[in-house]
Design a protein around this motif. Structure first.
Motif, PDB file in Angstrom:
ATOM      1  N   LEU B 135     -33.350   5.546   2.523  1.00 12.05           N
ATOM      2  CA  LEU B 135     -34.652   4.882   2.557  1.00 12.05           C
ATOM      3  C   LEU B 135     -34.673   3.939   3.740  1.00 12.05           C
ATOM      4  CD1 LEU B 135     -35.073   3.932  -1.206  1.00 12.05           C
ATOM      5  CD2 LEU B 135     -35.796   6.004  -0.022  1.00 12.05           C
ATOM      6  N   ARG B 136     -35.855   3.827   4.373  1.00 11.04           N
ATOM      7  CA  ARG B 136     -35.915   2.907   5.510  1.00 11.04           C
ATOM      8  C   ARG B 136     -36.012   1.474   5.017  1.00 11.04           C
ATOM      9  NH1 ARG B 136     -38.590   6.286  10.092  1.00 11.04           N
ATOM     10  NH2 ARG B 136     -37.840   8.318   9.430  1.00 11.04           N
ATOM     11  N   SER B 137     -36.586   1.278   3.825  1.00  8.97           N
ATOM     12  CA  SER B 137     -36.688  -0.080   3.296  1.00  8.97           C
ATOM     13  C   SER B 137     -36.711   0.012   1.776  1.00  8.97           C
ATOM     14  CB  SER B 137     -37.963  -0.752   3.796  1.00  8.97           C
ATOM     15  OG  SER B 137     -38.434  -1.699   2.864  1.00  8.97           O
ATOM     16  N   SER B 146     -41.190   9.883   0.979  1.00 13.83           N
ATOM     17  CA  SER B 146     -41.298  11.338   1.055  1.00 13.83           C
ATOM     18  C   SER B 146     -40.922  11.940  -0.291  1.00 13.83           C
ATOM     19  CB  SER B 146     -40.375  11.875   2.136  1.00 13.83           C
ATOM     20  OG  SER B 146     -39.059  12.012   1.639  1.00 13.83           O
ATOM     21  N   GLY B 147     -41.307  13.209  -0.485  1.00 12.27           N
ATOM     22  CA  GLY B 147     -41.050  13.880  -1.755  1.00 12.27           C
ATOM     23  C   GLY B 147     -39.578  13.828  -2.151  1.00 12.27           C
ATOM     24  N   GLY B 148     -38.697  14.067  -1.198  1.00  5.71           N
ATOM     25  CA  GLY B 148     -37.281  14.064  -1.513  1.00  5.71           C
ATOM     26  C   GLY B 148     -36.757  12.672  -1.835  1.00  5.71           C
ATOM     27  N   GLN B 149     -37.260  11.690  -1.107  1.00  8.08           N
ATOM     28  CA  GLN B 149     -36.837  10.318  -1.384  1.00  8.08           C
ATOM     29  C   GLN B 149     -37.227   9.922  -2.802  1.00  8.08           C
ATOM     30  OE1 GLN B 149     -38.952   8.621   1.930  1.00  8.08           O
ATOM     31  NE2 GLN B 149     -37.122   8.469   3.209  1.00  8.08           N
TER      32      GLN B 149
ATOM     33  N   GLY E  15     -44.015  -0.613  10.208  1.00 11.47           N
ATOM     34  CA  GLY E  15     -42.854  -0.646  11.086  1.00 11.47           C
ATOM     35  C   GLY E  15     -42.101   0.679  11.160  1.00 11.47           C
ATOM     36  N   VAL E  16     -42.433   1.617  10.261  1.00 11.35           N
ATOM     37  CA  VAL E  16     -41.667   2.864  10.190  1.00 11.35           C
ATOM     38  C   VAL E  16     -42.196   3.883  11.194  1.00 11.35           C
ATOM     39  CG1 VAL E  16     -41.045   4.811   8.717  1.00 11.35           C
ATOM     40  CG2 VAL E  16     -41.128   2.502   7.761  1.00 11.35           C
ATOM     41  N   ARG E  17     -41.296   4.391  12.043  1.00  8.33           N
ATOM     42  CA  ARG E  17     -41.702   5.428  12.982  1.00  8.33           C
ATOM     43  C   ARG E  17     -41.518   6.774  12.306  1.00  8.33           C
ATOM     44  NH1 ARG E  17     -38.383   6.516  18.409  1.00  8.33           N
ATOM     45  NH2 ARG E  17     -37.226   7.767  16.926  1.00  8.33           N
ATOM     46  N   ASP E  37     -34.136  16.879   7.092  1.00 10.45           N
ATOM     47  CA  ASP E  37     -33.655  16.159   5.921  1.00 10.45           C
ATOM     48  C   ASP E  37     -34.826  15.469   5.206  1.00 10.45           C
ATOM     49  OD1 ASP E  37     -31.743  15.384   4.219  1.00 10.45           O
ATOM     50  OD2 ASP E  37     -30.655  14.086   5.615  1.00 10.45           O
ATOM     51  N   ASN E  38     -34.582  14.958   4.012  1.00  7.10           N
ATOM     52  CA  ASN E  38     -35.624  14.209   3.314  1.00  7.10           C
ATOM     53  C   ASN E  38     -36.030  13.008   4.147  1.00  7.10           C
ATOM     54  OD1 ASN E  38     -33.956  14.856   0.231  1.00  7.10           O
ATOM     55  ND2 ASN E  38     -35.870  15.738   0.924  1.00  7.10           N
ATOM     56  N   GLY E  39     -37.337  12.839   4.288  1.00 12.91           N
ATOM     57  CA  GLY E  39     -37.826  11.700   5.045  1.00 12.91           C
ATOM     58  C   GLY E  39     -37.823  11.932   6.539  1.00 12.91           C
ATOM     59  N   ALA E  40     -37.621  13.181   6.961  1.00 14.21           N
ATOM     60  CA  ALA E  40     -37.562  13.463   8.398  1.00 14.21           C
ATOM     61  C   ALA E  40     -38.943  13.394   9.038  1.00 14.21           C
ATOM     62  CB  ALA E  40     -36.942  14.834   8.625  1.00 14.21           C
ATOM     63  N   GLY E  41     -39.995  13.556   8.236  1.00  9.30           N
ATOM     64  CA  GLY E  41     -41.341  13.488   8.792  1.00  9.30           C
ATOM     65  C   GLY E  41     -42.103  14.793   8.698  1.00  9.30           C
ATOM     66  N   PHE E  84     -50.261  21.218  -0.040  1.00  3.78           N
ATOM     67  CA  PHE E  84     -49.556  19.962   0.129  1.00  3.78           C
ATOM     68  C   PHE E  84     -48.355  19.883  -0.804  1.00  3.78           C
ATOM     69  CE2 PHE E  84     -53.841  19.132   1.600  1.00  3.78           C
ATOM     70  CZ  PHE E  84     -53.591  18.525   2.820  1.00  3.78           C
ATOM     71  N   GLN E  85     -47.406  19.052  -0.406  1.00  6.05           N
ATOM     72  CA  GLN E  85     -46.211  18.920  -1.227  1.00  6.05           C
ATOM     73  C   GLN E  85     -46.549  18.386  -2.625  1.00  6.05           C
ATOM     74  OE1 GLN E  85     -43.167  16.463   0.568  1.00  6.05           O
ATOM     75  NE2 GLN E  85     -41.569  17.340  -0.721  1.00  6.05           N
ATOM     76  N   ASP E  86     -47.517  17.470  -2.688  1.00  6.61           N
ATOM     77  CA  ASP E  86     -47.889  16.950  -4.006  1.00  6.61           C
ATOM     78  C   ASP E  86     -49.001  17.789  -4.642  1.00  6.61           C
ATOM     79  OD1 ASP E  86     -50.177  16.280  -2.669  1.00  6.61           O
ATOM     80  OD2 ASP E  86     -49.986  14.137  -2.922  1.00  6.61           O
TER      81      ASP E  86
HETATM   82  N1  LIG Z   1     -48.065   6.247   3.735  1.00 10.10           N
HETATM   83  C1  LIG Z   1     -46.846   5.900   4.195  1.00 10.10           C
HETATM   84  N2  LIG Z   1     -46.559   4.600   4.419  1.00 10.10           N
HETATM   85  C2  LIG Z   1     -45.345   4.227   4.877  1.00 10.10           C
HETATM   86  N3  LIG Z   1     -44.334   5.066   5.110  1.00 10.10           N
HETATM   87  C3  LIG Z   1     -44.559   6.382   4.906  1.00 10.10           C
HETATM   88  C4  LIG Z   1     -45.801   6.867   4.430  1.00 10.10           C
HETATM   89  N4  LIG Z   1     -45.715   8.197   4.296  1.00 10.10           N
HETATM   90  C5  LIG Z   1     -44.470   8.540   4.674  1.00 10.10           C
HETATM   91  N5  LIG Z   1     -43.761   7.463   5.054  1.00 10.10           N
HETATM   92  C6  LIG Z   1     -42.372   7.446   5.541  1.00 10.10           C
HETATM   93  O1  LIG Z   1     -42.293   8.336   6.621  1.00 10.10           O
HETATM   94  C7  LIG Z   1     -41.091   9.061   6.586  1.00 10.10           C
HETATM   95  C8  LIG Z   1     -41.378  10.565   6.633  1.00 10.10           C
HETATM   96  O2  LIG Z   1     -41.927  10.993   5.403  1.00 10.10           O
HETATM   97  P1  LIG Z   1     -42.305  12.509   5.104  1.00 10.10           P
HETATM   98  O3  LIG Z   1     -42.970  12.533   3.782  1.00 10.10           O
HETATM   99  O4  LIG Z   1     -43.023  13.055   6.251  1.00 10.10           O
HETATM  100  O5  LIG Z   1     -40.851  13.174   4.975  1.00 10.10           O
HETATM  101  P2  LIG Z   1     -40.511  14.691   4.698  1.00 10.10           P
HETATM  102  O6  LIG Z   1     -39.849  15.205   5.920  1.00 10.10           O
HETATM  103  O7  LIG Z   1     -41.674  15.404   4.190  1.00 10.10           O
HETATM  104  O8  LIG Z   1     -39.402  14.551   3.556  1.00 10.10           O
HETATM  105  P3  LIG Z   1     -39.191  15.430   2.227  1.00 10.10           P
HETATM  106  O9  LIG Z   1     -38.321  16.561   2.587  1.00 10.10           O
HETATM  107  O10 LIG Z   1     -38.433  14.489   1.337  1.00 10.10           O
HETATM  108  O11 LIG Z   1     -40.498  15.795   1.689  1.00 10.10           O
HETATM  109  C9  LIG Z   1     -40.346   8.630   5.351  1.00 10.10           C
HETATM  110  O12 LIG Z   1     -39.359   7.693   5.700  1.00 10.10           O
HETATM  111  C10 LIG Z   1     -41.391   7.967   4.500  1.00 10.10           C
HETATM  112  O13 LIG Z   1     -40.831   6.919   3.748  1.00 10.10           O
END
Ligand SMILES: Nc1ncnc2c1ncn2[C@@H]1O[C@H](COP(=O)(O)OP(=O)(O)OP(=O)(O)O)[C@@H](O)[C@H]1O
Ligand SMILES: Nc1ncnc2c1ncn2[C@@H]1O[C@H](COP(=O)(O)OP(=O)(O)OP(=O)(O)O)[C@@H](O)[C@H]1O
Ligand SMILES: [Mg+2]
Ligand SMILES: [Mg+2]
Lengths: 352, 250, 396, 396, 250
Positions: B135-137, B146-149, E15-17, E37-41, E84-86
């Motif tokens: 987790l970033r925070s 994200s879904g996996g998080q 703050g999250v990129r 990976d999870n949270g990759a974007g 969508f994932q959700d």
């Molecule tokens: N609305 C939001 N506000 C703040 N941070 C966000 C938001 N949506 C996503 N993030 C952050 O952006 C990053 C990328 O999220 P994303 O959902 O794109 O990951 P993902 O690659 O789909 O992961 P997963 O495989 O777990 O689904 C994560 O660190 C997430 O916590």
């Protein structure tokens, strides 16, 4: 059990409805209603009185009237929730041949059997006349006297009529420069807390530069007095009427200068006599109903009642003035002598 | 004596028969896989055991004693913790709050049960790391994760209170490759610690890999039960689908 | 499954505020408040006089106290319409006991608070049985309108002028004592923050002494500033102290304890909270009990300021104002979002508007126009600063 | 992520009703209504007289019409507090134009409806900008309270007695014509159902002629029964016809068209609806426009019944009654659940209670107690029949 | 000319990129897998292409023309449909209503756009069957359906409007064995029909099986891109994790 003819004929108990507008002012449910029933019972025990209360809503009152007619009412005594939107009620009653007696705050623009009222314009005039005499007598200091006026709810019939009465006397004083109106507020819903707020803002705006407050009824003066007490100010307060218990109490403590007494017992008595005449299908009693008033649709036979102004006098026991309210049966000394009034000299002597 | 024993569990939703006379046991140190086609009734069974739904009929025994799991709280008190398929996280709370929800580390009644956030954060960090959840925070509401998080947090949550039985409803569905591996390892560790584990999964490879016993549901009924090593991949598929000709690419 | 998601880029302003605020939802409301004050001050210099600020704080005390209770109920995703009338009922009980029956004031106050809580307890039980809170509290409101007629003496009014009851609002804490209180408050807060800092250090978490010094300095500024302004007239008015103490307690419980987390969890997702083993029903009951206590206190403060109780006590716009205050302050009608600060900040916004509008001496119509539109504009500004781009993700 | 889930077994009664109703949420409310009627009838036989039933229908007309508009707004997950006062403003406009300015009645009506829609359009635009609807409509309410003072002539009242405007409510459709209308209505409905039956047959979907005959028979029973009862007095009152036509149109659009699905989608999950490409903002605007039109009609019917407009028009309990009617009828405050029938059924429940309580001639206090508790009990019975066990999954 | 072309897409959340300078193209008849990976974007990128989020910077071109995908509606009009994932289903609507949401089969404006429910039901039945999604009733609100059934509906929905680009965010996560197979077949069919497909998956076997091109994200940056046959399983994993020693059990 249906009544397709739409008229209230037949026998069964003779039913009269006393239709209060709301729980505020409290007099209709607390004093007028019971007094009316007592008067009816004294004159004709076979007549049954029922009470309803419209909660301040004309639509509700119309529904109540319909329900009363459906229940076989022989007469309706109506204190209109809003006179301006009560013509529908009168029409329904007229169609059902049920006589309506207007009470204090009568419906307008429709057929009434008769009405009993303390003329609001007259009440306003009484308040203003006394106030003017105080101004003229120099009681309120050098002219122009800085006056803060607080009216009732804007747009209410009662506000409009009382204001007309007050202005008959006050306007010339303004023209002549005897009075300078420094604040002017319509008090939403006649509510004491709105009056308190208006008072506070007025004092802020004028930096306490107010020579006298001139209100509209006891609830408003009570709100003004609450604000003044909070600021430890002794600015004189005029313009009570109705009266409410607090208004009389504040006269005893010297916080409120005057009050206009509207003896509900007299009004209820009159209404009872008229209602019985209506139930019997007779003309309104002529000894009582001497005037007529145009209500926009007809000349309504009217019993105009005399309201009495009482006021404090320098060096005299305020109890002398309040005694008149006790004499008229509005409140007893036991009721008055609680809370703020409890410790006053008057109460120590008169409330035994 | 089994840790968890279900007998004759049935459940209807209006006209839909979701479960019919299900028997199932979970022993200490045993991993039971629950498999079945979509809509077979797996999640419904899990919800019954977790106190989320109540069965129309049937009995649940925990360590041999009849238990009335009328609420998730009652189930938790009986030592059963669940990772739900929909995760059941509170979107408006952050990761730490979600992890410890209902089991916060807090001070005494005298302090009005003051939250000991620093303890929780530290523990959270450790447990999340153990499953490679990054987790970033710890302070963002989980709705932003994200879904996996999110799934990682839901799994960690079930472990925090040291439960006797852990139920995982499709725990790896949204996980990345390494997280998925960690979860499989974790299930092994839970077994070694003598806990009972129920896993729902659609991945037959995982099932064969971790399950000591496999229970197969079809249209709300239990159609088969296999012990480790006593089945072939095609046994599973044919039991799930009711068709014997299909073997798939397992 | 609704998830707040942005459909448009954020405004730069919102970023600045987000950085400055770091989760402090209150900052945009403070900005809005500053704008409102500036506008009215430009129209009338009396607006920011010590006298008027004192007026304002007293005018909003009742709304703020009631709004505080309402926030608790909104946070768990319920609504309440009955607490304003309930405040009237409780005030009638207290004033009746203290003035007419001559009971000692503390006993009367205790009975009134207990009655308030008993009534909201009943409401809460019916709600947790499954009847929507709108209906329960609407029905409750009607019943309470009847009850106040029963509770009041036959003349339907209790006057408290000159009695000990009137002291609740009229007592003024002397300036000296007030400064001591402010100093004590600051000290307690600083010590608490320092304790937290030590705690965090002990687990090796990243932290810095700034997390003690800056908040403590802020609190000191607010407390001493407030005492300075509000003691200009006659000493610190008692209602202000009551509000401050209630906020302090509410702050502690909602942000520092387990109870607080559960409150937000229940409001955020009731099903998820229940699955986590939180006693959802009990949390809803707690919120209503708090509301009952707040309503009783609000009623008594109001009665003591109005120097009387009557059937109109608790009627009028109080209820809507309290709900609006909570929402203006940023609490969601849909549960789970908001803070206790929204009660006081929202009450301040609403109170500042109505205070200012009345001060300008406009005609009644224009007063209505100004009040309504300034309210909407104030929240719109807040939206521009923080929430705007979130529509339709967020609803409340 | 909140999902309605049962935590306890359903009551057997609820099963029966579920089977009988097959998604007709209205049936438990009808049961509740029957109980209320039985109770009051046992107390006073006048309660179910033709005259009183006619009274009742007239009495609830305003509430029902306004509640219909409110349902649309609640369905998309918003709330409204301003429409009652708006109804007063529109009535003032219409009456002023028709009576004081002497414009033809249809023109006056059209202008009033257009004004109502224009005002709610502005509100809706501010809401879709991001300001919570509670605040916008509360502010709107205050502004409209000022506006009605401006719209009314200087004497603050328009009397419509004896004018064409009064005919809106007082016109009675003769019994003969009414029966013809009922027959036409039944026929149209039966034809529509038959058409749907044919459509389904054509795609080979499972269906049976019962799906035509049973609903048509029900509709016939309601229409002819209603006409029979309501023409006992003087013919079918116009307001009843207005309500019926409005319900018919609303039924068609909410259940038979694309618009209806989108309405429910927006209320159910705004984010999901937007992702499906539904113009969420526009749907919210539509709902408010419908509310504006309903408010205008409600106001005019009300004024025409009371034969006058004044500053109190639209004040009083109308607003809360309209919202409560929608909720009593089963519409959720949280959006996405409910139906237009809840407007009329809820208004009937509330109206029946208040009508009955008045008929019994109880004292003021007891009236309040009875009104409040019967309302709560009525919904509690409904909950036992359908919703009870769903707490805390469902909230509204 | 590519169907879809992203250049320099960046996105921050506070703050999250979440995404940094992402380039990606999708051609006609091409399946692009997006892994990480999870949270990759990954989901964030998908949301940007579907008009749910707007990028902080960067350009999106559809069929060579710069497109402003300010809303999901705009994306749909550009021919892009997303699972969508959700899932983003409306819980209070039933399966048919969800399937056709926003693209209902309806009558003319004269009828107020009357819903042609019979047409929709028939079509729904067909399309659900084609993916082996089994529902007990088309009339229950989807909140009452199982996780897999819901995912099935979400996938079917994306296909109903004949889109040019289909984006699937972990489409098989909750699906049973046979449904999963059907979805993989479906993706093949979509490719044959000349559409562009973007698939997010954590299952490397599936990725290798279906993807013509694989784009790897790590911590918001694109770290690698592979063409079919030009990579080994361990290439993927090391790109995703940034570690070269891990190969995993692929
Ligand atoms: N609305 C939001 N506000 C703040 N941070 C966000 C938001 N949506 C996503 N993030 C952050 O952006 C990053 C990328 O999220 P994303 O959902 O794109 O990951 P993902 O690659 O789909 O992961 P997963 O495989 O777990 O689904 C994560 O660190 C997430 O916590
Ligand atoms: N609350 C409910 N109301 C009505 N029907 C329900 C409800 N919950 C589940 N069902 C139905 O019960 C059946 C079993 O659902 P369940 O969620 O247990 O399936 P599952 O085995 O978990 O499937 P998946 O693998 O897709 O998650 C399905 O047909 C579903 O539609
Ligand atoms: Mg499942
Ligand atoms: Mg994702």
């Amino acid at each position: 059990d249906s009544d397709p003819s739409g008229t209230a004929s037949g026998d069964g108990p003779k039913l009269v409805y006393f239709m209060a507008p709301n729980t505020t002012p409290t007099r209709y449910i607390q004093q007028d209603g019971p007094a009316f029933e007592k008067a009816i019972k004294a004159l004709d025990p076979s007549v049954e009185v029922k009470f309803v209360n419209a909660g301040g809503d004309s639509n509700q009152q119309l529904a109540q009237a319909n329900a009363a007619i459906a229940a076989g009412a022989k007469a309706l005594v109506v204190v209109a929730a809003d006179p301006n939107t009560s013509a529908g009620l009168l029409q329904q009653a007229e169609m059902a041949n049920v006589p309506v007696i207007g009470y204090e705050n009568p419906p307008v623009k429709g057929k009434l059997y008769a009405q009993v009222i303390f003329d609001p314009e007259k009440v306003g005039e009484q308040q203003a006349t006394y106030f003017a005499s105080q101004v003229a007598g120099g009681k309120l200091g050098a002219k122009p006297v800085k006056v803060a006026r607080q009216y009732g709810n804007k747009g209410d019939v009662y506000t409009t009529q009382m204001l007309a009465g007050q202005n008959k006397v006050i306007e010339p004083l303004i023209q002549s420069g005897d009075i300078q109106v420094v604040c002017e507020d319509y008090i939403k819903d006649w509510a004491p807390d709105n009056a308190t707020k208006a008072t506070e803002q007025c004092l802020t705006k004028t930096q306490n530069g107010v020579g006298a407050f001139f209100g509209f009824y006891d609830g408003i003066t009570a709100g003004i007095i609450a604000a003044l007490k909070d600021k430890n100010l002794k600015t004189p307060v005029y313009g009570g009427q109705n009266p409410e218990l607090t208004g009389l109490q504040y006269m005893l403590t010297g916080d409120q200068q005057d009050n206009v007494l509207k003896a509900f017992s007299v009004e209820a008595d009159g209404a009872a006599k008229i209602a019985l005449a209506a139930v019997k299908g007779e003309q309104p009693p002529a000894d009582l109903v001497k005037d007529t008033i145009d209500n926009g649709a007809m000349q309504v036979p009217t019993a105009k009642l005399e309201s009495t102004l009482i006021h404090l006098e320098d060096g005299k026991d305020p109890g002398d003035a309040v005694q008149k309210a006790v004499d008229l049966g509005i409140f007893t000394w036991a009721q008055i002598c609680v809370g703020p009034a409890e410790g006053t000299e008057t109460c120590k002597t008169r409330n035994k | 004596m089994s840790l968890l024993e279900l007998t004759n569990i049935s459940k209807h939703f209006g006209g839909v028969r979701a479960l019919h006379d299900i028997d199932m046991t979970v022993d200490q140190g045993e991993v039971v896989a629950l498999i079945g086609d979509n809509g077979a009734g797996k999640s419904t069974l899990v919800k019954i055991v977790s106190g989320v739904e109540s069965p129309d009929s049937g009995e649940i025994r925990v360590r041999g004693e009849s238990a009335r799991l009328v609420s998730p709280r009652a189930a938790a008190e009986a030592g059963i913790r669940t990772v739900f398929q929909d995760l059941s996280l509170c979107d408006n709370l952050d990761a730490v709050q979600n992890l410890f929800l209902g089991q916060e580390r807090s001070g005494s009644v005298l302090t009005g049960r003051r939250i000991r956030r620093h303890v929780m954060e530290e523990q959270a960090q450790r447990i999340l790391e153990s499953l490679s959840v990054k987790l970033r925070s710890l302070h963002t509401p989980v709705v932003a994760l994200s879904g996996g998080q999110r799934q990682g947090i839901a799994i960690c949550r079930a472990l925090i209170s040291d439960p006797a039985v852990v139920i995982l409803d499709e725990p790896t569905a949204a996980l990345g490759v390494s997280q998925r591996g960690e979860v499989l390892d974790l299930i092994g560790r839970l077994r070694e610690q003598g806990r009972g584990v129920v896993v729902i999964s659609h991945d037959m490879k995982d099932v064969r890999h971790i399950a000591d016993r496999v229970v197969v549901l079809r249209l709300g009924t239990k159609v088969a039960e296999f012990r480790r090593g006593e089945y072939t991949p095609s046994d599973l598929v044919s039991a799930m689908t009711g068709a014997h000709e299909e073997g798939g690419d397992l | 499954m609704s998830v707040a998601t942005e459909t448009a880029a954020r405004t730069p302003a919102s970023r600045v505020i987000e950085l400055a605020g770091r989760g402090h939802r209150s900052i945009p409301v403070l900005v809005v408040l500053a704008i409102i004050w500036a506008v009215f001050y430009s129209q009338s210099s009396a607006y920011l006089s010590f006298r008027n600020i004192t007026n304002l704080t007293l005018q909003i005390a009742t709304t703020a106290i009631l709004a505080l209770g309402v926030v608790f109920v909104l946070l768990v995703g319920e609504i309440d319409l009955s607490s304003a009338v309930l405040s009237g009922v409780c005030a009638a009980i207290a004033a009746g006991l203290a003035v007419n029956s001559g009971l000692p004031l503390p006993v009367a106050i205790a009975v009134a608070i207990a009655s308030g809580m008993a009534i909201t307890l009943i409401e809460a039980l019916v709600i947790t049985f499954g009847v929507p809170s709108l209906i329960v509290t609407l029905g409750g409101m009607v019943i309470l309108q009847g009850l106040i007629l029963v509770v009041l003496p036959p003349e339907f009014t209790v006057s408290v002028a000159g009695t000990s009851f009137a002291k609740i609002a009229s007592t003024a804490v002397p300036a000296g004592t007030s400064y001591v209180l402010a100093a004590l408050g600051t000290l307690a807060f600083a010590l608490y923050k320092a304790y937290q800092y030590r705690e965090r250090l002990s687990t090796g978490a990243r932290t810095s002494p700034v997390s003690v010094v800056v908040p403590a300095a802020l609190v000191a500024a607010v407390l001493f500033g407030g005492v300075y302004i509000l003691t200009r007239q006659r000493g610190l008015p008692m209602p202000v102290l009551i509000v401050a103490v209630m906020l302090l307690i509410a702050w502690y419980f909602t942000t520092q304890t387990r109870y607080g987390i559960h409150l937000y969890a229940v409001g955020g997702d009731r099903e998820a909270a229940q699955r986590a083993g939180i006693p959802v029903r009990r949390m809803v009951v707690y919120s209503f009990l708090i509301l009952g206590a707040c309503a009783a206190v609000a009623g008594m403060v109001d009665a003591s300021r109005q120097l009387g109780v009557s059937v109109t006590s608790g009627a009028g716009p109080l209820m809507l104002n309290a709900i609006a205050a909570a929402v203006v302050g940023g609490t969601s009608l849909f549960g789970g979002r908001g803070s206790i600060w929204s009660a006081i900040l929202g009450a301040l916004v609403i109170g500042s508007i109505s205070n200012g509008v009345q001060l300008l001496g406009l005609t009644t119509e224009v007063q209505y126009f100004a009040t309504g539109s300034v309210l909407i504009i104030a929240v719109a500004v807040d939206v521009v600063l923080t929430r705007g781009s979130l529509w339709p993700g967020r609803r409340s």
